[in-house]
Design a protein around this motif. Structure first.
Motif, mmCIF file in Angstrom:
data_model
loop_
_atom_site.group_PDB
_atom_site.id
_atom_site.type_symbol
_atom_site.label_atom_id
_atom_site.label_comp_id
_atom_site.label_asym_id
_atom_site.label_seq_id
_atom_site.Cartn_x
_atom_site.Cartn_y
_atom_site.Cartn_z
ATOM 1 N N ILE A 8 37.960 11.048 24.723
ATOM 2 C CA ILE A 8 37.181 11.041 25.962
ATOM 3 C C ILE A 8 35.813 11.647 25.673
ATOM 4 O O ILE A 8 35.716 12.776 25.180
ATOM 5 N N LEU A 9 34.758 10.872 25.956
ATOM 6 C CA LEU A 9 33.388 11.367 25.859
ATOM 7 C C LEU A 9 32.929 11.767 27.256
ATOM 8 O O LEU A 9 33.240 11.090 28.242
ATOM 9 N N TYR A 10 32.163 12.854 27.335
ATOM 10 C CA TYR A 10 31.786 13.431 28.630
ATOM 11 C C TYR A 10 30.297 13.752 28.631
ATOM 12 O O TYR A 10 29.762 14.285 27.646
ATOM 13 N N GLY A 17 28.320 14.531 34.459
ATOM 14 C CA GLY A 17 29.654 14.967 34.846
ATOM 15 C C GLY A 17 30.709 13.881 34.820
ATOM 16 O O GLY A 17 31.827 14.093 35.291
ATOM 17 N N LYS A 18 30.381 12.723 34.254
ATOM 18 C CA LYS A 18 31.342 11.622 34.175
ATOM 19 C C LYS A 18 31.822 11.450 32.738
ATOM 20 O O LYS A 18 31.223 11.952 31.793
ATOM 21 N N GLN A 19 32.911 10.707 32.591
ATOM 22 C CA GLN A 19 33.515 10.536 31.281
ATOM 23 C C GLN A 19 33.817 9.078 31.004
ATOM 24 O O GLN A 19 33.837 8.244 31.908
ATOM 25 N N ILE A 20 34.042 8.790 29.722
ATOM 26 C CA ILE A 20 34.473 7.462 29.312
ATOM 27 C C ILE A 20 35.696 7.631 28.417
ATOM 28 O O ILE A 20 35.685 8.406 27.459
ATOM 29 N N TYR A 70 37.984 1.914 28.088
ATOM 30 C CA TYR A 70 37.493 1.133 26.954
ATOM 31 C C TYR A 70 38.546 1.197 25.849
ATOM 32 O O TYR A 70 39.459 2.028 25.887
ATOM 33 N N CYS A 71 38.402 0.324 24.847
ATOM 34 C CA CYS A 71 39.366 0.360 23.748
ATOM 35 C C CYS A 71 38.749 -0.177 22.463
ATOM 36 O O CYS A 71 37.801 -0.968 22.483
ATOM 37 N N CYS A 72 39.285 0.288 21.343
ATOM 38 C CA CYS A 72 38.908 -0.227 20.026
ATOM 39 C C CYS A 72 39.790 -1.435 19.731
ATOM 40 O O CYS A 72 41.011 -1.301 19.603
#
Length: 437
Positions: A155-157, A217-220, A246-248
């Protein structure tokens, strides 16, 4: 022999025994102490600071000693003789810019009565996008027959106050993939690439094909493998059937279906990350016990041109191809050590991650970033929304802020996460993946 003589004879034997025992204890190296002076050396143009925490970790026993630096940048210790790893981290905020000083000296030989050593501090800036969570260790199977680990995610934030374009970000990992594996990058006790200003990227680099913007303040969420509802088979795993995820997934380069089943139909195809692959195998071999994982943002060139340029190639051994990623391209990174292993070695440089976080695999645990308590509590809108008494840490690893980040987010709070470029300070081992909450 009279009773009195017997008494004095026994007393003499006891006194002699005590004398021998005392001498033995005194001569035992285990009880010999060394006075160690650590000098912090800052980059040119930066003054020393008082009160910086300096740590000495005994490489044999794991015992950790901490002291604060003086105004001259020195820290004084008195520790049992042995070999130590010395480390220090400092954060300064100047005109809203965060400056991070991190350094490690992995070979402090405290075998003499008085020892002096230095920690050279490297300067970096605090990032806006951080790795909030890395789940790689897998979970127990329901029937108790083992564990399932092909459900990894990151998770990137956005830790900043501005909307950021992360379209040119890429996912990378260091080869050697495991911290406890033999590491041939060490030459005379140092990582040879440290002096050359790059970090190895093993096997391939995952990238976004489409524009991606991240609001404050959001994440992916990015499923690294197994982008399906895994809970249908393993109840303690992760359900990735979510249109926001999302996905690899690049079946042309990595076609091992046990890692990359067709993603959930709920994940849009424009959310698929693609890969520039240059290594061996049919899957991206991110360690499930101890990865060195990081985020890359190319500068002055495209990711494709960088990968295709033969000058950026580096071989590990005879057949393992790597790419030489410039250190200044690294947005964020996390060094993971396998818990309980005595031969863990760092792979990320201090400017990327001056520490490490330990992980126990196969239990459903996750690596979760700590909350910056002061910064989070300073947000006026968070009043009455923060949830305390955090209790999801594992054993002696927990978030020292005491704030339950996920519960607070659900309560409408805005979380600011700790970002010192030192995973020892920034992360803890959480007993449950946040996507399972």
């Amino acid at each position: 022999m009279t009773v009195m003589r017997k008494f004095f004879f026994v007393l003499s034997i006891l006194m002699l025994s005590l004398l021998v025992y005392s001498c033995t204890e005194k001569d035992n190296p285990q009880y010999e102490l060394s006075k160690v002076k650590i000098q912090l050396v800052y980059p040119e143009g930066y003054n020393t600071s008082e009160g910086v925490e300096v740590s000495l970790k005994n490489t044999s026993t794991g015992a950790v000693f901490t002291e604060k630096s003086s105004s001259e940048g020195t820290a004084l210790f008195e520790v049992p003789k042995g070999i130590y790893e010395a480390s220090a981290s400092e954060q300064r905020v100047v005109d809203a810019e965060v400056y991070l000083f991190n350094g490690v000296n992995s070979n402090v030989n405290a075998s003499a009565e008085n020892v002096e050593a230095v920690i050279n501090l490297d300067l970096s800036k605090g990032g806006s996008v951080v790795i909030k969570e890395l789940y790689v260790g897998g979970c127990p199977k329901d029937d108790g027959s083992g564990y399932f680990a092909r459900d990894q995610y990151v998770i990137l934030y956005n830790n900043s106050s501005a909307t950021l374009d992360i379209s040119d970000f890429a996912l990378a990992m260091v080869n050697p993939y495991n911290s406890q594996s033999t590491n041939n990058d060490y030459v005379d006790g140092e990582l040879f690439y440290a002096s050359q200003g790059w970090i190895p990227a093993g096997n391939g680099l995952w990238y976004f094909e489409n524009n991606v913007k991240l609001e404050p303040g959001k994440q992916i969420v990015i499923a690294i493998c197994g982008a399906v509802d895994n809970t249908k088979t393993y109840s303690q795993s992760i359900n990735y059937a979510n249109s926001e995820y999302y996905c690899c997934y690049d079946i042309e380069d990595y076609n091992l279906t046990s890692y990359y089943p067709t993603p959930s139909e709920l994940i849009p195809t424009e959310h698929y990350l693609k890969v520039y692959s240059y290594g061996l195998g049919k899957a991206w071999p991110l360690s499930n016990s101890s990865p060195a994982f990081y985020i890359v943002r190319p500068q002055g060139t495209t990711l494709k041109d960088f990968v295709d340029n033969p000058e950026n190639e580096n071989m590990y051994g005879s057949n393992q191809v790597r790419r030489k990623v410039p250190v200044e391209w690294v947005v964020d990174g996390i060094e993971v050590f396998a818990k309980g292993q005595s031969n863990n070695q760092k792979r990320l440089l201090p400017t990327i991650d001056a520490g490490y976080v330990e992980m126990t695999a196969k239990m459903g645990y996750t690596l979760y970033r700590n909350v910056d308590k002061e910064a989070t509590e300073a947000i006026k809108e968070n009043e009455g929304k923060l949830v305390y008494n955090y209790s999801l840490g594992v054993e002696d690893s927990t978030d020292p802020s005491g704030i339950d980040a996920e519960a607070s987010i659900k309560n409408g709070a805005r979380i600011i996460y700790k970002d010192t470029n030192n995973s020892t300070v920034d992360f803890h081992l959480r007993s449950k993946a946040s996507l399972r909450n």
